[in-house]
Design an enzyme around this catalytic site. Structure first.
Site, short mmCIF file in Angstrom:
data_model
loop_
_atom_site.label_atom_id
_atom_site.label_comp_id
_atom_site.label_asym_id
_atom_site.label_seq_id
_atom_site.Cartn_x
_atom_site.Cartn_y
_atom_site.Cartn_z
N CYS A 1 1.73 5.90 11.88
CA CYS A 1 1.85 4.75 12.88
C CYS A 1 1.87 4.92 14.33
CB CYS A 1 2.87 3.69 12.46
SG CYS A 1 2.84 2.89 10.67
N HIS B 1 0.80 -1.33 0.22
CA HIS B 1 0.03 0.02 0.10
C HIS B 1 0.76 1.35 0.00
CE1 HIS B 1 0.11 1.38 4.30
NE2 HIS B 1 0.59 0.27 4.56
#
Lengths: 382, 408
Positions: free
Chosen positions: A322, A201
């Site tokens: 993240c 991705h």
């Protein structure tokens, strides 16, 4: 709203979306089944493996499909550590690694492993000498990322690989290649890598799929046990549509790399030049990876600038996606010697191949306006 | 290291007098094909040798590729120097420098003056080049009998060639220079090795594979196609004939002669392969038989089975040990595919005790008792599917319904 957070994730190629949907509809068989449905699905996996291997310049038997970069990095680090623990229990990595390597290493310390987290200079670099100096008799793995996901720093993999393998041929060399592929040229053999992680991705493929290159002869302790898929290293029914989608994205990203880089570097230079003219901002990088510009707004919470830019129609990011929801300052920036204020005010702008000149104009305008707006508020507050 | 050229040496076919030119041409063609990914490199032919002028391309990778070319016995990376003594010495020193000589390394210079216009004789040159090397590298010792390093210098009119490494290549005869044969290719370890060994002797190979759907799976067939693709990597392209064998095979199960069934099957396979060979203009059959390995490979089995064809039956592995065969399979890249666990038609219907000593007369009687055997064999040949495999993966002549290339 304009999207400038390609280092976090990318919009999939239109062709990838169609392919994934089509394969999902037509080839739902379990690749491990004996009948035609299974065989067909298996053929698709085989072809995906060939396509990915060709794009990476390795052989198909060296590709292990995973659920993404986090799994690839975990499998590389923990899989190698558990497999080779009889050789030793020491790992060398860098303090600016992505959490999926950094935390995996930390976790291993609970299991009796020792980890050396190498410091970086203020530019974010680690040197081959540093790496070799940290290697001990019981070192089994060195794990280093290609491009830093926050700052875009590029590590000298060629030097590190050459020095490491010349002096310590038995120590495994893992490269987290997630931010590099498709932006910079990749040379897995030349770097003498034993393991190399990739995520779909980040290069306009689907989420939930990735791969790990495992050099011929290297064994890994499986993190997921069960069926004998992926040569027994990674059990679980393969996600055929996503694998096909990934291979297409990997191929396209690889083929377009040089052209993509050329265009992105131009935009990067424009944004860097702009940041330099704004006295409140401090540039943290912007000369290595073609697709990332990173700067700090010392004294300003990064989130405030992010939302201001959002109001002005531009989506950027603070730190890495993240860990951006954590309130702490960036570990990466602290490791590069930035103070707390600078490390808490980091903003990352990252590009994709489909941006246009006009998008960059808008970005620059928004940046200027946002800083001006925040400055006036500050004065008003004072 | 920096090199200018690769020197390719040929093997035994250089003894072949009049045919030599044809052999050389075949090697040249093969080399040219493999150098396509290295556009900077070019070829130069001299009597008995080929030079690859590197033009900046990576010599290690090219050597790896050319080591696979049949007909080439050895490869030496070469440095070039102008035809002057000083320049030659300088280049020799540079080469020695790159060889990293340790204390006590022995060497000799072996100079050849191909161009007689050069003012120093070969003997003189050995000294003229050897002395400065000894001065420059105190670790070096001279040993003219068994030196660690033999530094070779060839002086030609255009340039001097300096080299020391001699890297072994695969040798044999250039591809296809000894005619064409039909290889019986199964999914096992042996037959791909037999195919490669035949190719090394200059045979062009076409493959025949027998499959027994539904007794064997589609995957078993795919596996054999993959094996043939590996062979195509050596040949450039290769044809494979896929023979539907179920009907013939099941005809034998009805005879009630369990222990002879393998013998009967093998004979039919050879008949079908012979018919295909005649159709395709091949003059021999190649099998992976190795004496004594299984019941059908005892001498008396080979006798009874071999009599079913009039073509020469070549068995390149007949006197080899399994371990040797396995080693080659690993080297040529077929081993990992061969050990994939799909059943093929040779392992089907294997009786509890296959005979190791079949009787030709009995076998012929049984064959005669199967009324439609010939028709079944003809039918198998008629419905054989032929596929052309290109090195690198493309498949011609076969509909790949599953794989849509635009998906990838």
């Amino acid at each position: 709203m304009k999207y400038f957070d390609y280092a976090a994730t990318t919009p999939p190629f239109e062709e990838v979306i169609t392919t994934v949907a089509e394969v999902m509809r037509r080839h739902y068989g379990n690749p491990s089944s004996m009948h035609r449905y299974g065989e067909d699905a298996d053929k698709l996996i085989k072809r995906s493996r060939e396509v990915c291997a060709a794009a990476l310049g390795v052989s198909p038997s060296e590709i292990v499909f995973t659920s993404g970069a986090t799994e690839s990095n975990n499998l590389a680090v923990k899989g190698a550590a558990l497999q080779y623990q009889t050789r030793g229990k020491h790992i060398v990595t860098v303090s600016t690694e992505h959490p999926s390597v950094y935390e995996a290493c930390k976790q291993l310390t609970n299991l009796g492993f020792e980890v050396t987290f190498l410091p970086v200079d203020e530019e974010g670099h680690v040197t081959a000498e540093q790496v070799c100096a940290a290697v001990r008799k019981d070192t089994i793995l060195v794990s280093i990322m290609h491009v830093n996901n926050e700052t875009g720093r590029v590590q000298p993999l060629h030097d590190i690989g050459a020095a490491l393998k010349k002096r310590f041929p038995r120590v495994l060399f893992h490269i987290d290649g997630v931010q590099g592929f498709g932006k910079l040229s990749v040379d897995i053999r030349g770097w003498q890598a034993d393991l190399y992680s990739l995520s779909a991705h980040k290069l306009r493929g689907p989420k939930g799929v990735g791969l790990l290159f495992v050099r011929e002869g290297v064994e890994l302790f499986p993190l997921l046990s069960g069926g004998s898929q992926e040569q027994g290293v990674r059990a679980g029914t393969e996600n055929v549509p996503l694998l096909v989608g990934m291979s297409k994205a990997v191929r396209l990203a690889g083929e377009r790399q040089a052209e993509t880089a050329r265009r992105m570097i131009e935009w990067r230079e424009r944004v860097v030049a702009e940041v330099k003219t704004i006295p409140q901002l401090r540039l943290n990088s912007g000369k290595e990876a073609p697709h990332i510009v990173h700067f700090s707004y010392p004294g300003m919470k990064a989130e405030v600038l992010l939302h201001t830019l959002e109001q002005l129609g531009v989506a950027v990011s603070t730190k890495s996606a993240c860990s951006s929801k954590l309130a702490e300052p960036s570990r990466v920036l602290l490791a590069m010697g930035r103070n707390e204020a600078e490390a808490a005010g980091g903003i990352r702008i990252s590009f994709g191949d489909e941006h246009t000149e006009q998008d960059i104009d808008e970005l620059i305008l928004a940046l200027r306006q946002a800083v001006a707006k925040l400055e006036s508020l500050e004065r008003w507050k004072r | 290291m920096h090199y200018d050229m690769l020197l390719l040496r040929f093997g035994e076919f250089t003894l072949k007098g009049k045919n030599r030119a044809r052999f050389e041409k075949a090697v040249l063609k093969h080399v040219k094909l493999l150098l396509k990914p290295f556009p900077g490199a070019s070829l130069r032919k001299e009597f008995g040798r080929i030079y690859v002028v590197l033009g900046g391309e990576p010599y290690e990778q090219i050597i790896q590729v050319l080591q696979k070319v049949f007909g080439i016995t050895t490869i030496s990376p070469v440095k070039m120097a102008p035809v002057e003594l000083d320049a030659i010495i300088e280049t020799a020193v540079a080469l020695m420098h790159e060889l990293n000589v340790d204390e006590g390394t022995t060497f000799k210079v072996n100079a050849r003056r191909v161009w007689k216009g050069f003012p120093h004789s070969s003997q003189e040159m050995n000294h003229l080049i050897g002395s400065p090397l000894l001065r420059n590298f105190p670790a070096l010792r001279v040993d003219v009998r068994q030196p660690n390093i033999e530094l070779r210098v060839e002086v030609r009119e255009q340039a001097a060639y300096i080299f020391s490494d001699v890297i072994m290549a695969v040798g044999g005869f250039p591809l296809g220079t000894n005619g064409k044969a039909m290889l019986l290719l199964s999914g096992g370890i042996d037959s791909p090795v037999a195919g490669w060994s035949s190719m090394r002797r200059g045979l062009e190979i076409e493959c025949v594979h027998f499959y027994s759907y539904p007794f064997t799976s589609e995957r078993a067939k795919e596996k054999v196609i993959d094996l043939a693709k590996v062979l195509a990597g050596y040949a450039g392209r290769i044809k494979i004939h896929l023979v539907p064998f179920t009907e013939v095979q099941t005809a034998f199960t009805r005879t009630g002669q369990d222990n002879l069934i393998i013998t009967l099957m093998r004979r039919s396979m050879l008949r079908i392969a012979t018919m295909l060979a005649e159709r395709e203009g091949a003059l021999a059959l190649v099998t992976g038989d190795s004496l004594g390995q299984v019941a059908s490979q005892t001498l008396s089995s080979m006798n009874v089975i071999g009599r079913s064809t009039e073509l020469p039956l070549l068995r390149p592995l007949v006197m080899m040990d399994k371990q040797e065969i396995t080693e080659i399979a690993k080297q040529i890249g077929t081993y990992d595919l061969s050990i994939l666990p799909y059943e093929d038609c040779c392992t089907l219907f294997v009786p509890k005790s296959p005979t190791t000593n079949p009787n030709l007369w009995v076998v012929q009687k049984i064959e005669a008792s199967i009324r439609d055997l010939n028709a079944l064999i003809d039918q198998a040949v008629a419905t054989t599917e032929t596929v052309v495999l290109e090195a690198g993966g493309a498949v011609e002549g076969r509909k790949e319904e599953v794989i849509q290339e635009d998906w990838f």
